[in-house]
Scaffold this active site. Structure first.
Site, PDB file in Angstrom:
ATOM      1  N   GLN A  46      23.370 -11.488   5.093  1.00 39.93           N
ATOM      2  CA  GLN A  46      24.249 -12.780   5.875  1.00 39.93           C
ATOM      3  C   GLN A  46      24.194 -11.901   7.757  1.00 39.93           C
ATOM      4  OE1 GLN A  46      24.587 -13.590   3.009  1.00 39.93           O
ATOM      5  NE2 GLN A  46      22.874 -14.729   2.393  1.00 39.93           N
ATOM      6  N   ASN A  66      20.436 -16.175   7.700  1.00 41.06           N
ATOM      7  CA  ASN A  66      20.206 -15.194   6.279  1.00 41.06           C
ATOM      8  C   ASN A  66      19.564 -13.680   7.364  1.00 41.06           C
ATOM      9  OD1 ASN A  66      20.869 -16.712   3.579  1.00 41.06           O
ATOM     10  ND2 ASN A  66      19.420 -18.406   4.309  1.00 41.06           N
ATOM     11  N   CYS A  75      28.992 -20.090   2.790  1.00 35.61           N
ATOM     12  CA  CYS A  75      28.538 -18.489   1.832  1.00 35.61           C
ATOM     13  C   CYS A  75      30.374 -18.519   1.947  1.00 35.61           C
ATOM     14  CB  CYS A  75      27.793 -17.316   2.740  1.00 35.61           C
ATOM     15  SG  CYS A  75      27.947 -15.840   2.429  1.00 35.61           S
ATOM     16  N   GLY A  76      30.056 -18.036   0.583  1.00 35.11           N
ATOM     17  CA  GLY A  76      31.376 -18.240  -0.390  1.00 35.11           C
ATOM     18  C   GLY A  76      31.470 -16.354   0.327  1.00 35.11           C
ATOM     19  N   ASN A 160      25.078 -25.354  -0.502  1.00 31.69           N
ATOM     20  CA  ASN A 160      23.940 -25.163  -0.513  1.00 31.69           C
ATOM     21  C   ASN A 160      23.159 -25.304  -1.583  1.00 31.69           C
ATOM     22  OD1 ASN A 160      25.280 -23.264  -1.351  1.00 31.69           O
ATOM     23  ND2 ASN A 160      24.825 -20.903  -0.158  1.00 31.69           N
ATOM     24  N   HIS A 162      21.659 -24.737  -5.479  1.00 27.49           N
ATOM     25  CA  HIS A 162      21.844 -24.045  -6.654  1.00 27.49           C
ATOM     26  C   HIS A 162      20.977 -23.970  -7.848  1.00 27.49           C
ATOM     27  CE1 HIS A 162      24.590 -20.965  -4.620  1.00 27.49           C
ATOM     28  NE2 HIS A 162      25.388 -21.192  -4.373  1.00 27.49           N
ATOM     29  N   GLU A 211      18.863 -15.121  -4.509  1.00 26.68           N
ATOM     30  CA  GLU A 211      19.674 -16.145  -3.023  1.00 26.68           C
ATOM     31  C   GLU A 211      18.218 -16.430  -1.759  1.00 26.68           C
ATOM     32  OE1 GLU A 211      23.099 -15.361  -0.723  1.00 26.68           O
ATOM     33  OE2 GLU A 211      23.461 -14.128  -1.401  1.00 26.68           O
ATOM     34  N   CYS A 220      26.940 -13.231  -4.730  1.00 24.52           N
ATOM     35  CA  CYS A 220      26.941 -14.758  -3.936  1.00 24.52           C
ATOM     36  C   CYS A 220      28.449 -15.026  -4.157  1.00 24.52           C
ATOM     37  CB  CYS A 220      26.009 -15.254  -4.768  1.00 24.52           C
ATOM     38  SG  CYS A 220      25.006 -16.744  -3.644  1.00 24.52           S
ATOM     39  N   GLY A 221      29.189 -15.091  -3.862  1.00 24.49           N
ATOM     40  CA  GLY A 221      30.602 -16.735  -3.722  1.00 24.49           C
ATOM     41  C   GLY A 221      29.706 -17.796  -3.749  1.00 24.49           C
ATOM     42  N   GLY A 223      27.675 -18.598  -5.726  1.00 23.50           N
ATOM     43  CA  GLY A 223      26.378 -18.382  -6.507  1.00 23.50           C
ATOM     44  C   GLY A 223      27.355 -18.747  -7.753  1.00 23.50           C
TER      45      GLY A 223
END
Length: 282
Positions: A46, A66, A75-76, A160, A162, A211, A220-221, A223
């Site tokens: 990203q 992205n 985005c974590g 976002n 999931h 992702e 993926c944070g 995630g």
């Protein structure tokens, strides 16, 4: 004028960071894809732009794109890198809380060490229409058909969308096929990050994430937050969970409905450089 950038990562989920506090962000999707190319560009999962805040209650705004040029809502791992970047730039002191604005809304971050950040990720959203996900009503589990495979998933938004699927073996080669299909499933109107989670015990999970817009990533944070939230909603994990991803581990803490979910993890600088104007878009 060359485009100056910083390359950063959060447990292997990698980013290009641009300082757009004085210089407006101007890259289009084609230019973002060129910069993201790992063979002819810089390479990243990203891109993050640090900009003046739109919300007067926030100190800064950060945009997220992205690698395919599409925008993202949250985005974590990226927000931890934003916090570390702001600290290096002199805009965030250690152990001070700061409110920064994401595309999905305000986020509170605290740098507890130069490379260690805790983030208030907000409360997980399970209402299907807000994810968005097509379902008649909220549920802990949803049956979903993926190219003839009958799967059971959880669905949640962490800013976002999931899809979370419990598996017995993260090394199952079939996941390589299912990840992209689940990410692009028609029941997710904006596509989704597809997380495959293997429970170890009530305080420990293992996770892989495909992702949307980036493909398989080392971490993926959001995630990790989503996987913990879905299993917590089912009563299968405790309030404090370690999530191991291919690139490293994150600590996720959530006391349940009515409470924010907190993520703690590292952020690291890799290098910085200049992207020639002549290479942009070419």
């Amino acid at each position: 004028m060359p485009l100056h950038f910083w390359k950063m990562h959060g447990i292997g989920n990698d980013f290009v960071v641009l300082d757009c506090r004085q210089r407006a962000f101007s890259l289009d999707a084609f230019e973002i894809r060129a910069l993201a190319d790992r063979h002819t560009g810089v390479g990243f999962d990203q891109l993050l732009s640090i900009e003046p805040a739109r919300d007067p209650a926030c100190a800064f705004y950060y945009g997220i794109w992205n690698g395919d040029g599409s925008p993202s809502g949250q985005c974590g791992n990226g927000v931890r890198c934003v916090a570390a970047w702001l600290h290096r730039a002199g805009a965030l002191a250690l152990n001070d809380d700061i409110l920064i604005e994401s595309p999905s809304g305000p986020v509170t971050v605290r740098l507890i060490a130069p490379g260690d950040v805790i983030v208030d990720m907000g409360e997980p959203v399970f209402e299907p229409a807000r994810i968005p996900f097509v379902a008649d009503e909220p549920a802990n589990r949803y049956d979903i058909d993926v190219n003839g495979d009958a799967l059971v998933i959880g669905a949640v938004s962490m800013g976002n969308p999931h899809a979370v699927m419990v598996v017995q073996d993260l090394a199952d080669p079939d996941l390589q096929r299912l990840g992209p299909l689940l990410s692009s499933h028609e029941r997710f109107a904006q596509s989704a990050n597809a997380g495959f989670v293997q429970p170890v015990d009530r305080g420990h999970l293992r996770l892989r994430v495909h992702e949307r817009g980036a493909g398989w990533t080392l971490a993926c944070g959001t995630g990790a937050c989503a996987a913990m939230a879905v299993l917590h909603q089912r009563g299968e994990v405790d309030d404090h969970v370690r999530v191991d991803l291919p690139g490293g581990s994150l600590q996720i803490d959530w006391a349940g409905p009515g409470h924010s979910l907190w993520m703690t993890g590292p952020a690291a600088f890799s290098f910085e450089g200049d992207w020639p104007v002549s290479s942009r878009g070419g």
